[in-house]
Design an enzyme around this catalytic site. Structure first.
Site, PDB file in Angstrom:
ATOM      1  N   ASP A  32      58.862  20.204  76.446  1.00  0.00           N
ATOM      2  CA  ASP A  32      59.881  20.740  77.007  1.00  0.00           C
ATOM      3  C   ASP A  32      60.962  20.167  75.915  1.00  0.00           C
ATOM      4  O   ASP A  32      59.656  19.280  75.234  1.00  0.00           O
ATOM      5  CB  ASP A  32      60.622  20.465  78.640  1.00  0.00           C
ATOM      6  N   GLY A  41      59.622  14.112  79.256  1.00  0.00           N
ATOM      7  CA  GLY A  41      61.264  12.753  79.359  1.00  0.00           C
ATOM      8  C   GLY A  41      60.013  12.528  79.871  1.00  0.00           C
ATOM      9  O   GLY A  41      59.592  11.583  80.183  1.00  0.00           O
ATOM     10  N   SER A  42      59.385  12.403  81.452  1.00  0.00           N
ATOM     11  CA  SER A  42      58.990  12.299  82.514  1.00  0.00           C
ATOM     12  C   SER A  42      57.652  12.059  83.023  1.00  0.00           C
ATOM     13  O   SER A  42      56.811  11.223  83.270  1.00  0.00           O
ATOM     14  CB  SER A  42      59.827  11.852  83.977  1.00  0.00           C
ATOM     15  N   ARG A  65      30.490  11.045  95.703  1.00  0.00           N
ATOM     16  CA  ARG A  65      31.844  11.146  96.681  1.00  0.00           C
ATOM     17  C   ARG A  65      33.148  11.535  95.428  1.00  0.00           C
ATOM     18  O   ARG A  65      33.936  12.488  96.487  1.00  0.00           O
ATOM     19  CB  ARG A  65      32.346   9.774  96.941  1.00  0.00           C
ATOM     20  N   HIS A 125      37.284   9.751  88.012  1.00  0.00           N
ATOM     21  CA  HIS A 125      37.474  10.196  89.505  1.00  0.00           C
ATOM     22  C   HIS A 125      37.850  11.536  90.003  1.00  0.00           C
ATOM     23  O   HIS A 125      37.304  11.631  90.645  1.00  0.00           O
ATOM     24  CB  HIS A 125      38.162   8.998  89.954  1.00  0.00           C
ATOM     25  N   ASN A 126      38.357  11.682  88.592  1.00  0.00           N
ATOM     26  CA  ASN A 126      39.432  13.340  89.641  1.00  0.00           C
ATOM     27  C   ASN A 126      39.048  14.007  88.879  1.00  0.00           C
ATOM     28  O   ASN A 126      38.914  15.289  89.037  1.00  0.00           O
ATOM     29  CB  ASN A 126      41.274  13.369  89.429  1.00  0.00           C
ATOM     30  N   GLY A 160      57.927  17.259  86.172  1.00  0.00           N
ATOM     31  CA  GLY A 160      57.974  17.705  86.297  1.00  0.00           C
ATOM     32  C   GLY A 160      56.774  18.528  85.777  1.00  0.00           C
ATOM     33  O   GLY A 160      56.041  20.162  86.831  1.00  0.00           O
ATOM     34  N   GLU A 161      56.594  18.186  85.437  1.00  0.00           N
ATOM     35  CA  GLU A 161      55.633  19.049  84.304  1.00  0.00           C
ATOM     36  C   GLU A 161      54.186  18.790  84.319  1.00  0.00           C
ATOM     37  O   GLU A 161      53.469  20.094  84.090  1.00  0.00           O
ATOM     38  CB  GLU A 161      55.112  18.259  82.403  1.00  0.00           C
TER      39      GLU A 161
END
Length: 170
Positions: free
Chosen positions: A8, A71-72, A138, A103-104, A75-76
């Site tokens: 954004d 910004g943070s 795992r 891990h993810n 939200g994205e």
């Protein structure tokens, strides 16, 4: 590797910087916008497009990841995670960038353009893009649980250790 970017207005400066950085580091960036500063733009418009492209290319067996920026970054990340097949991770330091992949097996990284310096965020993205997913059983199992739920909406079975209630604990 192709890297899809969306942001954004708060992430526009970093996105523009990353477009050049990615080319300089051997990646193929794809810019999903925005292309001009608009303080009233809406991050889902651009971040969902970037996430959709990653999911589609990975479904076709292509080497593709994504970067969404605001910004943070919160939200994205949420917008990207609405796309089936996307695992977007919010990163805020080197360790979270590495673990998002290790891990993810995250396929989209989200960063907060107002939370860090340009150098820090570039480093986070670089770590994320270069970290391989080792495929430990795992982690594969846990990712499969999320993917299955995404499709079936059926909860994963509880483990035996969760079958007794809190009253049965010592």
């Amino acid at each position: 590797m192709r890297v899809h970017l969306g942001s954004d207005h708060a992430g526009l400066e970093l996105k523009d910087h990353l477009m050049n950085w990615l080319v300089d580091n051997g990646y193929e960036p794809v810019d999903h916008g925005p292309f001009v500063y608009d303080a009233l733009d809406d991050y889902p418009v651009f971040c969902i497009r970037a996430a959709e492209a990653v999911a589609a290319e990975q479904a076709d067996g292509l080497d593709s990841l994504g970067v969404v920026i605001g910004g943070s970054g919160n939200g994205e990340q949420m917008a990207a995670n609405k796309v089936i097949g996307v695992r977007a991770a919010l990163v805020w330091n080197d360790a979270t960038a590495q673990l998002a992949r290790e891990h993810n097996n995250a396929n989209v990284v989200s960063v907060g353009g107002r939370q860090h310096t340009l150098e820090e965020m570039t480093r986070f993205v670089g770590i994320f893009l270069s970290e391989p997913f080792p495929g430990d059983e795992r982690h594969v199992r846990r990712i499969a649980m999320m993917s299955d739920y995404e499709v079936t909406r059926e909860l994963p079975p509880l483990p035996e250790s969760a079958m007794s209630g809190p009253a049965d604990r010592d």
